[in-house]
Design a protein around this motif. Structure first.
Motif, short mmCIF file in Angstrom:
data_model
loop_
_atom_site.label_atom_id
_atom_site.label_comp_id
_atom_site.label_asym_id
_atom_site.label_seq_id
_atom_site.Cartn_x
_atom_site.Cartn_y
_atom_site.Cartn_z
N PRO A 56 0.89 -1.51 -0.43
CA PRO A 56 -0.28 -0.14 0.16
C PRO A 56 1.11 1.51 -0.48
O PRO A 56 0.00 2.55 0.11
CB PRO A 56 -1.19 0.18 1.01
CG PRO A 56 -0.08 -0.39 1.97
CD PRO A 56 0.81 -2.07 1.25
N GLY A 57 1.84 1.12 0.02
CA GLY A 57 3.10 2.61 0.49
C GLY A 57 3.40 2.82 2.25
O GLY A 57 1.90 2.61 2.12
N SER A 58 4.00 2.85 2.21
CA SER A 58 4.63 2.96 3.20
C SER A 58 5.63 3.80 3.31
O SER A 58 6.77 3.64 2.74
CB SER A 58 4.96 2.08 4.35
OG SER A 58 5.53 2.15 5.31
N ARG A 59 6.31 4.41 5.02
CA ARG A 59 7.56 4.89 5.05
C ARG A 59 8.66 3.86 5.55
O ARG A 59 9.70 4.33 5.39
CB ARG A 59 6.90 6.72 6.71
CG ARG A 59 6.21 7.56 6.18
CD ARG A 59 5.98 8.54 7.17
NE ARG A 59 5.08 9.59 7.21
CZ ARG A 59 5.35 10.34 8.11
NH1 ARG A 59 5.38 9.84 9.23
NH2 ARG A 59 4.43 10.88 7.59
N GLU A 60 7.53 2.87 5.39
CA GLU A 60 9.06 1.85 6.18
C GLU A 60 9.52 0.80 4.91
O GLU A 60 8.66 0.20 5.31
CB GLU A 60 9.23 1.43 7.03
CG GLU A 60 8.61 2.07 8.57
CD GLU A 60 8.35 1.16 9.94
OE1 GLU A 60 8.39 -0.18 10.27
OE2 GLU A 60 9.37 2.04 10.62
#
Length: 123
Positions: free
Chosen positions: A99-103
Motif C-alpha cells: 500500500p505504500g509505507s514510510r518503512e
C-alpha cells in the motif's frame, strides 16, 4: 493478485539486466512496488522501492547509482534496470506490492510477492 517477475539471467561483471514484474488481478490504485533480493545463505534484503506516481524512489546504498526502479501503471508493471553488475549482486530477485509505507525497506510492508527471478553475475 499475482506478480510475475522476469528478466533474470547470467551476466558478466559490469554487464546489465532489466528485470520486469507484471501485476494481474484486482489491486485498485495507489500501490507501491519494491524489489528485494536474497543471496544463497543470506537473508532477504531491500533493493529499491517506488511510489504510485513514480516520483519517489528509494534505494539501498549498494544499488544507488547503478540500479534504477521505474513503473508503467498503464501496463501494471515495475522495472529494475541494473547496470555495472557485480558478483555480489548475485541473488534471487523478488518484486513486491504494498500500500505504500514510510518503512518501504521492510518486507513486512508488502502483502504480495512475485516468485523470484535468478540473477547471476559471473565471468
Amino acid at each position: 493478485v499475482q506478480l510475475q517477475a522476469s528478466g533474470g539471467g547470467l551476466v558478466q561483471p559490469g554487464g546489465s539486466l532489466r528485470l520486469s514484474c507484471a501485476v494481474s488481478g484486482s489491486t485498485g490504485n495507489g500501490y507501491a512496488f519494491g524489489w528485494f533480493r536474497q543471496g544463497q545463505g543470506k537473508e532477504r534484503e531491500f533493493v529499491a522501492a517506488i511510489n504510485w506516481t513514480g516520483d519517489r524512489t528509494f534505494y539501498t546504498d549498494s544499488a544507488k547509482g547503478r540500479f534504477t526502479i521505474s513503473r508503467d501503471n498503464a501496463k501494471r508493471t515495475v522495472y529494475l534496470q541494473m547496470n555495472s553488475l557485480k558478483p555480489e549482486d548475485t541473488a534471487v530477485y523478488y518484486c513486491a506490492l504494498g500500500p505504500g509505507s514510510r518503512e518501504y525497506w521492510r518486507a513486512s510492508e508488502y502483502g504480495y510477492w512475485g516468485q523470484g527471478t535468478q540473477v547471476t553475475v559471473s565471468s
